[in-house]
Design a protein around this motif. Structure first.
Motif, short mmCIF file in Angstrom:
data_model
loop_
_atom_site.label_atom_id
_atom_site.label_comp_id
_atom_site.label_asym_id
_atom_site.label_seq_id
_atom_site.Cartn_x
_atom_site.Cartn_y
_atom_site.Cartn_z
N CYS A 60 0.85 -1.19 0.00
CA CYS A 60 0.00 0.00 0.00
C CYS A 60 0.88 1.24 0.00
CB CYS A 60 -0.93 0.00 1.20
SG CYS A 60 -0.13 -0.20 2.80
N CYS A 61 0.24 2.39 -0.12
CA CYS A 61 0.92 3.67 0.01
C CYS A 61 -0.01 4.61 0.77
CB CYS A 61 1.29 4.23 -1.35
SG CYS A 61 2.04 5.88 -1.27
N HIS A 62 -1.04 5.10 0.08
CA HIS A 62 -1.97 6.03 0.72
C HIS A 62 -2.69 5.41 1.91
CE1 HIS A 62 -1.19 8.89 -2.36
NE2 HIS A 62 -1.74 8.17 -3.31
N HIS A 63 -2.87 4.11 1.89
CA HIS A 63 -3.58 3.43 2.97
C HIS A 63 -2.65 2.87 4.04
CE1 HIS A 63 -6.73 3.52 -0.07
NE2 HIS A 63 -7.53 3.57 0.97
N SER A 64 -1.39 3.20 3.98
CA SER A 64 -0.44 2.61 4.93
C SER A 64 -0.79 2.96 6.38
CB SER A 64 0.99 3.04 4.61
OG SER A 64 1.14 4.45 4.67
N GLY A 65 -1.24 4.16 6.63
CA GLY A 65 -1.59 4.54 8.00
C GLY A 65 -2.79 3.79 8.52
N SER A 66 -3.83 3.69 7.71
CA SER A 66 -5.04 3.00 8.19
C SER A 66 -4.81 1.50 8.33
CB SER A 66 -6.23 3.28 7.27
OG SER A 66 -5.98 2.85 5.96
N ILE A 67 -4.04 0.91 7.43
CA ILE A 67 -3.73 -0.52 7.56
C ILE A 67 -2.86 -0.74 8.80
CG2 ILE A 67 -2.59 -2.50 6.49
CD1 ILE A 67 -5.27 -1.73 5.18
N TYR A 68 -1.88 0.12 9.00
CA TYR A 68 -0.98 -0.01 10.15
C TYR A 68 -1.73 0.14 11.48
CZ TYR A 68 2.88 0.89 13.33
OH TYR A 68 3.76 0.84 14.39
N PHE A 69 -2.56 1.17 11.58
CA PHE A 69 -3.22 1.46 12.86
C PHE A 69 -4.48 0.66 13.14
CE2 PHE A 69 -0.61 5.32 12.47
CZ PHE A 69 0.01 5.26 13.71
N TYR A 70 -5.19 0.23 12.09
CA TYR A 70 -6.47 -0.43 12.31
C TYR A 70 -6.48 -1.92 12.02
CZ TYR A 70 -7.92 4.39 12.63
OH TYR A 70 -8.02 5.71 12.99
N THR A 71 -5.33 -2.46 11.64
CA THR A 71 -5.22 -3.91 11.44
C THR A 71 -3.91 -4.38 12.09
OG1 THR A 71 -3.92 -4.02 9.38
CG2 THR A 71 -6.29 -3.59 9.15
N ASP A 72 -3.70 -5.68 12.09
CA ASP A 72 -2.43 -6.22 12.58
C ASP A 72 -1.50 -6.61 11.44
OD1 ASP A 72 -3.08 -5.98 15.28
OD2 ASP A 72 -4.15 -7.89 15.29
N PHE A 73 -1.84 -6.22 10.21
CA PHE A 73 -1.04 -6.59 9.06
C PHE A 73 0.22 -5.73 8.95
CE2 PHE A 73 -5.42 -7.49 7.31
CZ PHE A 73 -5.32 -8.87 7.43
N PRO A 74 1.34 -6.35 8.64
CA PRO A 74 2.52 -5.54 8.30
C PRO A 74 2.31 -4.92 6.92
CG PRO A 74 3.00 -7.87 8.02
CD PRO A 74 1.62 -7.78 8.59
N ILE A 75 2.91 -3.77 6.71
CA ILE A 75 2.75 -3.08 5.43
C ILE A 75 4.08 -3.03 4.67
CG2 ILE A 75 0.79 -1.69 6.15
CD1 ILE A 75 2.81 0.64 6.54
N LEU A 76 3.95 -2.92 3.36
CA LEU A 76 5.08 -2.74 2.47
C LEU A 76 4.70 -1.59 1.55
CD1 LEU A 76 7.84 -3.74 1.43
CD2 LEU A 76 6.58 -5.34 -0.03
N ARG A 77 5.42 -0.49 1.63
CA ARG A 77 5.10 0.70 0.84
C ARG A 77 5.62 0.53 -0.58
NH1 ARG A 77 3.93 5.90 3.49
NH2 ARG A 77 4.26 6.57 1.34
#
Length: 113
Positions: free
Chosen positions: A30-47
């Motif tokens: 993700c990019c634009h959704h990195s904050g919401s995925i990071y804060f509202y899920t337990d998934f690790p993100i890759l920008r």
């Protein structure tokens, strides 16, 4: 000017859709959704905006070895750059929520460009 709530709701609904659609062992591109995925899920993100195809291929190989699936959460205007230019592979759309698409990586091109 007063469309802020509509625009911001897509972040909440995208995170909720990721929780409903993605298995626990998922790395989320993700990019634009990195904050919401990071804060509202337990998934690790890759920008995706920080990667080039050789780096992405490295992450794909590591994820496959670890049994981790790659999925993506993207606005439509991110899709070309994210899924074709920066993180190429066989991406399949699995859902669309509001203006956001959820994708699954079936395979990735092994390139060293």
């Amino acid at each position: 000017m007063f469309h802020l709530r509509y625009q911001e709701d897509s972040y909440r609904s995208a995170a909720a859709a990721a929780l409903a659609q993605f298995p626990e062992n998922t790395l989320v591109l993700c990019c634009h959704h990195s904050g919401s995925i990071y804060f509202y899920t337990d998934f690790p993100i890759l920008r995706w905006d920080t990667l080039y195809p050789p780096q992405f291929a490295h992450y794909v190989a590591r994820a496959q070895r670890a049994g981790v699936q790659l999925r993506a959460v993207l606005f439509s205007d991110e899709e070309q750059r994210a899924l074709r230019e920066r993180c190429p592979g066989e991406w399949m759309r699995i859902a669309t929520v509001d203006r956001v698409s959820l994708w699954q990586l079936a395979s990735a091109e092994r390139r060293s460009e």
